[in-house]
Write a protein that holds these residues in place. Structure first.
Motif, PDB file in Angstrom:
ATOM      1  N   VAL A 121       0.964  -1.022  -0.301  1.00 14.77           N
ATOM      2  CA  VAL A 121       0.061   0.328   0.112  1.00 14.77           C
ATOM      3  C   VAL A 121       0.927   1.021   0.459  1.00 14.77           C
ATOM      4  CG1 VAL A 121      -1.631   0.885   1.362  1.00 14.77           C
ATOM      5  CG2 VAL A 121      -2.165  -1.356   1.217  1.00 14.77           C
ATOM      6  N   ALA A 122       0.518   2.197  -0.411  1.00 16.71           N
ATOM      7  CA  ALA A 122       0.980   3.513  -1.145  1.00 16.71           C
ATOM      8  C   ALA A 122       2.748   3.131  -0.694  1.00 16.71           C
ATOM      9  CB  ALA A 122       1.216   4.230   0.533  1.00 16.71           C
ATOM     10  N   ALA A 123       2.438   2.730  -2.617  1.00 16.13           N
ATOM     11  CA  ALA A 123       4.365   3.034  -2.267  1.00 16.13           C
ATOM     12  C   ALA A 123       5.457   3.431  -2.832  1.00 16.13           C
ATOM     13  CB  ALA A 123       4.334   2.097  -3.956  1.00 16.13           C
ATOM     14  N   ASP A 124       4.486   4.896  -3.516  1.00 16.27           N
ATOM     15  CA  ASP A 124       5.205   6.267  -3.143  1.00 16.27           C
ATOM     16  C   ASP A 124       5.255   6.910  -1.757  1.00 16.27           C
ATOM     17  OD1 ASP A 124       2.615   6.442  -3.452  1.00 16.27           O
ATOM     18  OD2 ASP A 124       2.142   7.568  -4.722  1.00 16.27           O
ATOM     19  N   ASP A 125       5.066   6.650  -1.099  1.00 17.98           N
ATOM     20  CA  ASP A 125       4.714   7.638   0.137  1.00 17.98           C
ATOM     21  C   ASP A 125       6.514   7.454   0.340  1.00 17.98           C
ATOM     22  OD1 ASP A 125       2.981   7.866   2.552  1.00 17.98           O
ATOM     23  OD2 ASP A 125       4.528   7.250   3.337  1.00 17.98           O
ATOM     24  N   PRO A 126       6.309   8.330   1.339  1.00 14.83           N
ATOM     25  CA  PRO A 126       8.518   8.621   1.469  1.00 14.83           C
ATOM     26  C   PRO A 126       8.633   7.542   2.486  1.00 14.83           C
ATOM     27  CG  PRO A 126       6.582  10.590   1.860  1.00 14.83           C
ATOM     28  CD  PRO A 126       5.876  10.056   1.842  1.00 14.83           C
ATOM     29  N   GLY A 127       7.643   6.253   3.497  1.00 15.87           N
ATOM     30  CA  GLY A 127       7.787   6.029   4.353  1.00 15.87           C
ATOM     31  C   GLY A 127       8.439   4.425   3.291  1.00 15.87           C
ATOM     32  N   ALA A 128       7.861   4.732   2.267  1.00  9.22           N
ATOM     33  CA  ALA A 128       8.755   3.791   1.630  1.00  9.22           C
ATOM     34  C   ALA A 128      10.352   3.574   1.599  1.00  9.22           C
ATOM     35  CB  ALA A 128       7.251   3.163   0.213  1.00  9.22           C
ATOM     36  N   GLU A 129      10.276   4.876   1.028  1.00  8.39           N
ATOM     37  CA  GLU A 129      11.964   4.831   0.969  1.00  8.39           C
ATOM     38  C   GLU A 129      12.688   4.453   1.877  1.00  8.39           C
ATOM     39  OE1 GLU A 129      13.596   5.653  -1.603  1.00  8.39           O
ATOM     40  OE2 GLU A 129      11.470   5.790  -2.955  1.00  8.39           O
ATOM     41  N   ILE A 130      12.077   4.978   3.341  1.00 12.28           N
ATOM     42  CA  ILE A 130      13.105   4.889   4.428  1.00 12.28           C
ATOM     43  C   ILE A 130      13.140   3.618   4.569  1.00 12.28           C
ATOM     44  CG2 ILE A 130      12.684   5.119   6.903  1.00 12.28           C
ATOM     45  CD1 ILE A 130      11.333   8.164   6.711  1.00 12.28           C
ATOM     46  N   TYR A 131      11.748   2.703   4.573  1.00 10.92           N
ATOM     47  CA  TYR A 131      11.995   1.276   4.327  1.00 10.92           C
ATOM     48  C   TYR A 131      13.343   0.652   3.878  1.00 10.92           C
ATOM     49  CZ  TYR A 131      10.375  -4.084   4.407  1.00 10.92           C
ATOM     50  OH  TYR A 131      10.366  -5.033   4.162  1.00 10.92           O
ATOM     51  N   LYS A 132      13.480   0.630   2.731  1.00  7.95           N
ATOM     52  CA  LYS A 132      14.513   0.194   1.980  1.00  7.95           C
ATOM     53  C   LYS A 132      16.139   0.747   2.443  1.00  7.95           C
ATOM     54  CE  LYS A 132      12.019   1.113  -2.492  1.00  7.95           C
ATOM     55  NZ  LYS A 132      12.404   1.549  -3.910  1.00  7.95           N
ATOM     56  N   LYS A 133      15.605   1.966   3.218  1.00 12.04           N
ATOM     57  CA  LYS A 133      17.266   2.425   3.864  1.00 12.04           C
ATOM     58  C   LYS A 133      17.174   1.388   5.379  1.00 12.04           C
ATOM     59  CE  LYS A 133      17.378   6.906   1.808  1.00 12.04           C
ATOM     60  NZ  LYS A 133      17.362   8.287   1.852  1.00 12.04           N
ATOM     61  N   ALA A 134      16.187   1.154   6.157  1.00 11.05           N
ATOM     62  CA  ALA A 134      16.054   0.583   7.200  1.00 11.05           C
ATOM     63  C   ALA A 134      16.555  -0.811   8.072  1.00 11.05           C
ATOM     64  CB  ALA A 134      14.860   0.964   8.195  1.00 11.05           C
ATOM     65  N   THR A 135      16.981  -1.811   8.514  1.00  9.99           N
ATOM     66  CA  THR A 135      17.319  -2.284   8.607  1.00  9.99           C
ATOM     67  C   THR A 135      15.695  -4.272   9.002  1.00  9.99           C
ATOM     68  OG1 THR A 135      16.303  -2.361  11.107  1.00  9.99           O
ATOM     69  CG2 THR A 135      19.005  -2.136  10.199  1.00  9.99           C
ATOM     70  N   CYS A 136      14.908  -3.445   8.719  1.00  6.90           N
ATOM     71  CA  CYS A 136      13.775  -4.445   8.456  1.00  6.90           C
ATOM     72  C   CYS A 136      13.737  -4.783   7.096  1.00  6.90           C
ATOM     73  CB  CYS A 136      12.367  -3.250   8.163  1.00  6.90           C
ATOM     74  SG  CYS A 136      12.237  -2.480   9.732  1.00  6.90           S
ATOM     75  N   VAL A 137      14.241  -4.506   5.704  1.00  6.36           N
ATOM     76  CA  VAL A 137      14.555  -5.323   5.133  1.00  6.36           C
ATOM     77  C   VAL A 137      15.439  -6.175   4.451  1.00  6.36           C
ATOM     78  CG1 VAL A 137      16.163  -4.029   3.573  1.00  6.36           C
ATOM     79  CG2 VAL A 137      14.281  -5.101   1.619  1.00  6.36           C
ATOM     80  N   ALA A 138      16.581  -6.083   5.764  1.00  9.11           N
ATOM     81  CA  ALA A 138      16.945  -7.149   5.496  1.00  9.11           C
ATOM     82  C   ALA A 138      16.166  -8.671   5.693  1.00  9.11           C
ATOM     83  CB  ALA A 138      18.748  -6.707   6.650  1.00  9.11           C
ATOM     84  N   CYS A 139      15.470  -8.389   6.508  1.00 14.23           N
ATOM     85  CA  CYS A 139      14.614  -9.762   7.288  1.00 14.23           C
ATOM     86  C   CYS A 139      13.200  -9.984   6.300  1.00 14.23           C
ATOM     87  CB  CYS A 139      14.974 -10.132   8.232  1.00 14.23           C
ATOM     88  SG  CYS A 139      16.125 -10.119   9.848  1.00 14.23           S
ATOM     89  N   HIS A 140      12.417  -8.693   6.446  1.00 15.26           N
ATOM     90  CA  HIS A 140      11.032  -8.480   5.711  1.00 15.26           C
ATOM     91  C   HIS A 140      11.188  -8.913   3.865  1.00 15.26           C
ATOM     92  CE1 HIS A 140       9.366  -9.297   9.855  1.00 15.26           C
ATOM     93  NE2 HIS A 140      10.622  -8.137  10.477  1.00 15.26           N
ATOM     94  N   GLY A 141      12.265  -8.432   3.787  1.00 13.22           N
ATOM     95  CA  GLY A 141      12.776  -8.369   1.995  1.00 13.22           C
ATOM     96  C   GLY A 141      12.217  -7.149   1.419  1.00 13.22           C
ATOM     97  N   GLY A 142      12.533  -6.484   0.225  1.00 16.85           N
ATOM     98  CA  GLY A 142      11.572  -5.395   0.015  1.00 16.85           C
ATOM     99  C   GLY A 142      10.373  -6.196  -0.997  1.00 16.85           C
ATOM    100  N   GLU A 143       9.907  -6.602  -0.728  1.00 13.52           N
ATOM    101  CA  GLU A 143       8.174  -6.909  -1.392  1.00 13.52           C
ATOM    102  C   GLU A 143       7.830  -7.384   0.217  1.00 13.52           C
ATOM    103  OE1 GLU A 143       6.937  -6.439  -4.123  1.00 13.52           O
ATOM    104  OE2 GLU A 143       8.920  -6.692  -4.934  1.00 13.52           O
ATOM    105  N   LEU A 144       8.143  -7.120   1.298  1.00 14.25           N
ATOM    106  CA  LEU A 144       7.463  -7.708   2.358  1.00 14.25           C
ATOM    107  C   LEU A 144       7.046  -8.431   3.248  1.00 14.25           C
ATOM    108  CD1 LEU A 144       5.129  -3.696   3.049  1.00 14.25           C
ATOM    109  CD2 LEU A 144       7.142  -4.673   3.435  1.00 14.25           C
TER     110      LEU A 144
END
Length: 295
Positions: A208-231
């Motif tokens: 949801v809301a792939a263009d939201d600023p939070g989406a770009e922050i997610y790519k820089k956060a540690t979350c992406v390492a485990c939950h993946g770029g596609e969540l």
């Protein structure tokens, strides 16, 4: 002559008592000289070997067709919880290379020197063990080396597999091929056919809301390492998908997980701050994750 030598007695030699030296090599007897005990290598003996090989191959083919290969999920480089394991016949080498004296700065010793010595020893056995004795207990050095090698291989194989099972229990991980088979059986039982979804119900959800600023922050956060770029998380590793997480957790709940951790997940606040994110960035990230609701 048997009663002693008499002076003036004439001695007569019958025949030539000297042993003549053979001038040509001894020719081995042809196999046909042993009827019923030997046979021609080609084609008789070779044909028998081929027939045995065919029977073994048919048995392997029957096993392959009756028991499908245990396949896991497609390779996921972001799955840090996945425990790679070699085939069973390489487990002893896998365990051997875990020891400090054949790894790290000694990796050349473990991967090149030790295997080279082992193979060189096998090649030199026919030249070093020249004794005619065939019974193994009459050849102590060769037999002892063989038994020690077999015991070492068996011990390393057992230790490697035992450590793998203990690691699975400690991390509460179900191997991917087992989890996938369970999902396929569950899908069949539920009338869903033979195909099982990779990530359960989360596969039906979309970002949801792939263009939201939070989406770009997610790519820089540690979350992406485990939950993946596609969540989608990591199936079988205990890491849940973030698709639809907004149906379960609010923004404040997500911030609490980032700062305090949850379950097997440790707090991620300090790690994200170290990566250059601010409290405002984490606030936007939590807000965006709270927006992820199932459609």
């Amino acid at each position: 002559m048997a009663h002693g030598h008499k002076p003036g007695e004439k001695i007569v030699y019958v025949g030539d008592s000297r042993v003549r030296m053979k001038t040509e090599r001894m020719k081995p007897t042809d196999y046909s000289a042993y009827p019923g005990k030997s046979e021609a290598f080609i084609p008789n003996f070779l044909l028998k070997e081929w027939m045995v090989g065919v029977v073994v191959l048919v048995g392997i083919l029957a096993l392959v067709m009756s028991e499908p290969a245990p396949l896991g999920y497609p390779a996921d480089p972001t799955n840090t919880a996945f425990i790679p394991m070699p085939d069973w016949y390489f487990l002893f080498l896998y365990q051997f290379l875990k020891y400090p004296y054949v790894s790290d700065q000694y990796i050349v010793l473990g991967t090149a020197v030790v295997p080279a010595i082992a193979f060189l020893g096998l090649m030199l056995v026919p030249f070093l063990d020249l004794g005619p004795e065939r019974r193994f207990y009459k050849r102590p050095i060769t037999s002892a080396t063989m038994f020690v090698t077999l015991l070492a291989i068996g011990y390393l194989t057992y230790v490697s597999w035992h450590h793998y099972e203990e690691e699975l229990k400690a991390k509460n991980i179900i191997p991917e091929h087992i989890k996938r088979e369970q999902e396929m059986e569950a899908a069949k039982g539920g009338g869903g056919g033979g195909a099982a979804p990779k990530a359960g119900a989360a596969k039906k959800a979309a970002i949801v809301a792939a263009d939201d600023p939070g989406a770009e922050i997610y790519k820089k956060a540690t979350c992406v390492a485990c939950h993946g770029g596609e969540l989608k998380g990591m199936p079988g590793s205990g890491i849940p998908a973030l698709l639809g997480v907004g149906d379960k957790l609010s923004k404040d709940d997500i911030l609490g997980v980032i700062k305090n951790g949850k379950g097997n997940m440790t707090e991620q606040y300090k790690a994200n701050i170290a990566k250059g994110l601010t409290d405002a960035d984490l606030d936007k990230l939590a807000n965006w994750l709270a927006m992820q609701k199932a459609q």
